[in-house]
Scaffold this motif. Structure first.
Motif, mmCIF file in Angstrom:
data_model
loop_
_atom_site.group_PDB
_atom_site.id
_atom_site.type_symbol
_atom_site.label_atom_id
_atom_site.label_comp_id
_atom_site.label_asym_id
_atom_site.label_seq_id
_atom_site.Cartn_x
_atom_site.Cartn_y
_atom_site.Cartn_z
ATOM 1 N N MET A 23 0.873 -1.185 0.046
ATOM 2 C CA MET A 23 0.032 0.116 -0.086
ATOM 3 C C MET A 23 0.735 1.186 0.059
ATOM 4 S SD MET A 23 -2.790 1.016 2.827
ATOM 5 C CE MET A 23 -3.855 2.513 2.621
ATOM 6 N N ARG A 24 0.497 2.353 -0.918
ATOM 7 C CA ARG A 24 1.128 3.419 -0.630
ATOM 8 C C ARG A 24 0.295 4.677 0.029
ATOM 9 N NH1 ARG A 24 3.911 5.725 -6.335
ATOM 10 N NH2 ARG A 24 5.554 4.700 -5.416
ATOM 11 N N THR A 25 1.351 5.340 0.683
ATOM 12 C CA THR A 25 0.749 6.487 1.611
ATOM 13 C C THR A 25 1.568 7.829 0.790
ATOM 14 O OG1 THR A 25 2.229 6.382 3.201
ATOM 15 C CG2 THR A 25 0.038 5.563 3.452
ATOM 16 N N PHE A 26 0.927 8.878 0.761
ATOM 17 C CA PHE A 26 1.440 10.148 0.224
ATOM 18 C C PHE A 26 1.657 11.179 1.265
ATOM 19 C CE2 PHE A 26 -0.963 8.441 -3.104
ATOM 20 C CZ PHE A 26 -0.165 8.373 -4.302
ATOM 21 N N GLU A 27 2.750 11.815 1.249
ATOM 22 C CA GLU A 27 3.295 12.970 1.998
ATOM 23 C C GLU A 27 3.526 14.493 1.141
ATOM 24 O OE1 GLU A 27 6.649 11.932 4.423
ATOM 25 O OE2 GLU A 27 5.232 10.468 5.745
ATOM 26 N N ALA A 33 13.774 12.037 -1.531
ATOM 27 C CA ALA A 33 13.423 10.967 -2.470
ATOM 28 C C ALA A 33 11.995 11.128 -2.759
ATOM 29 C CB ALA A 33 13.933 9.548 -1.976
ATOM 30 N N PRO A 34 11.624 10.913 -4.274
ATOM 31 C CA PRO A 34 10.236 10.948 -4.394
ATOM 32 C C PRO A 34 9.627 9.791 -3.741
ATOM 33 C CG PRO A 34 11.733 10.937 -6.407
ATOM 34 C CD PRO A 34 12.612 10.604 -5.186
ATOM 35 N N VAL A 35 10.351 8.550 -3.564
ATOM 36 C CA VAL A 35 9.691 7.386 -3.039
ATOM 37 C C VAL A 35 10.682 7.031 -1.837
ATOM 38 C CG1 VAL A 35 8.837 5.167 -3.423
ATOM 39 C CG2 VAL A 35 8.507 6.767 -5.175
ATOM 40 N N MET A 36 9.990 6.327 -0.708
ATOM 41 C CA MET A 36 10.712 5.644 0.154
ATOM 42 C C MET A 36 10.034 4.366 0.666
ATOM 43 S SD MET A 36 12.142 8.820 2.950
ATOM 44 C CE MET A 36 12.830 10.306 2.033
ATOM 45 N N TYR A 37 10.876 3.402 1.030
ATOM 46 C CA TYR A 37 10.371 2.328 1.663
ATOM 47 C C TYR A 37 9.839 2.581 3.243
ATOM 48 C CZ TYR A 37 9.708 -2.618 3.009
ATOM 49 O OH TYR A 37 9.269 -3.756 3.374
ATOM 50 N N PHE A 84 7.516 12.047 -1.207
ATOM 51 C CA PHE A 84 6.093 12.293 -1.931
ATOM 52 C C PHE A 84 5.315 10.926 -1.422
ATOM 53 C CE2 PHE A 84 7.667 15.661 -4.764
ATOM 54 C CZ PHE A 84 7.327 16.575 -3.877
ATOM 55 N N ALA A 85 5.877 9.695 -1.367
ATOM 56 C CA ALA A 85 5.192 8.453 -1.558
ATOM 57 C C ALA A 85 5.875 7.587 -0.583
ATOM 58 C CB ALA A 85 5.108 7.807 -2.825
ATOM 59 N N ILE A 86 5.389 6.702 0.280
ATOM 60 C CA ILE A 86 6.061 5.742 1.054
ATOM 61 C C ILE A 86 5.409 4.548 0.791
ATOM 62 C CG2 ILE A 86 6.328 5.000 3.528
ATOM 63 C CD1 ILE A 86 6.602 7.845 4.586
ATOM 64 N N ASP A 87 5.910 3.393 0.431
ATOM 65 C CA ASP A 87 5.455 2.182 -0.020
ATOM 66 C C ASP A 87 5.784 1.166 1.344
ATOM 67 O OD1 ASP A 87 4.643 3.078 -2.221
ATOM 68 O OD2 ASP A 87 6.398 2.495 -3.490
#
Length: 228
Positions: free
Chosen positions: A1-5, A157-161, A185-188
């Motif tokens: 699931m992805r959440t946004f920040e 980073a645009p995306v972080m785990y 912007f996104a945490i997966d």
């Protein structure tokens, strides 16, 4: 699931569309590069909001060679303070262990570097396509902290785990951790083996048109060429 920040700082529609372009494995090279450039600009705007008074001459921008011409260039543009001091690194990756779930423990030794000098570094900005494991950022930080003694450290980073931040913070003492500020912007929270899902759509080198790690390490970014 992805959440946004942090979507409130920029154009939410553009940010989400660019994140989708990265995750989509059918996105072509030029569109993939453009998505990183756009996301870099949007991250730079967040950085400018968070660090309102830090001047360019006291800011060091740090990135891997593959992130220089698109993501990091976008960050510099979005930050809007003019030309920043820069350090660019060409690194290899070595797998030292594979876990039962298929995830890999890697190290990322630096093969070569372009480093500019800086006096009184108020802000060290590390830019990475995705924060998944801590190895690349840890290596860069370890090399630079003792050299330039930054007052604050922003990691973009645009995306972080989901485990990327705690994994990195475990690598450093509290006196360094207190300087960290993470912007994404996104945490997966899902992985398939060592790949974060949806992440950035797989291995970044071929998707940027840099083929593989050997080819990438022979590529000289425009960011560096124009300084030389």
């Amino acid at each position: 699931m992805r959440t946004f920040e942090n979507l409130q700082y920029g154009d939410e529609t553009v940010i989400k569309a660019s994140l989708e372009a990265l995750a989509d494995k059918t996105t072509g090279v030029e569109e993939y590069r453009k998505a990183f450039r756009v996301l870099g600009e949007e991250l730079g705007k967040v950085l400018a909001y968070e660090y309102k008074v830090t001047p360019a001459e006291q800011t060091m921008l740090v990135c891997a060679s593959e992130d220089a011409d698109w993501l990091a260039t976008g960050v510099e543009s979005g930050f809007g303070r003019g030309e920043l001091k820069k350090s660019v690194y060409w690194s290899s990756r070595e797998v030292v262990h594979t876990n039962a779930d298929g995830s890999k423990v890697e190290i990322s030794p630096i093969e070569k570097a372009y480093e500019e000098s800086i006096d009184d570094c108020q802000l060290l900005v590390i830019v990475k396509s995705i924060i998944s494991t801590s190895c690349v950022v840890k290596t860069q930080l370890t090399r630079l902290i003792g050299k330039i003694s930054p007052k604050q450290i922003a990691i973009l980073a645009p995306v972080m785990y989901k485990d990327g931040i705690p994994n990195l913070m475990r690598e450093f003492p509290e006196e360094i951790n207190r300087k960290f500020h993470f912007i994404t912007f996104a945490i997966d929270d899902e992985r398939e083996g060592s790949e974060v899902v949806p992440g950035i759509g797989g291995m970044v080198y071929p998707r940027l048109g840099l083929v593989d790690i050997e080819t990438k390490n022979h590529y000289i970014p425009e960011m560096v060429l124009k300084k030389m």
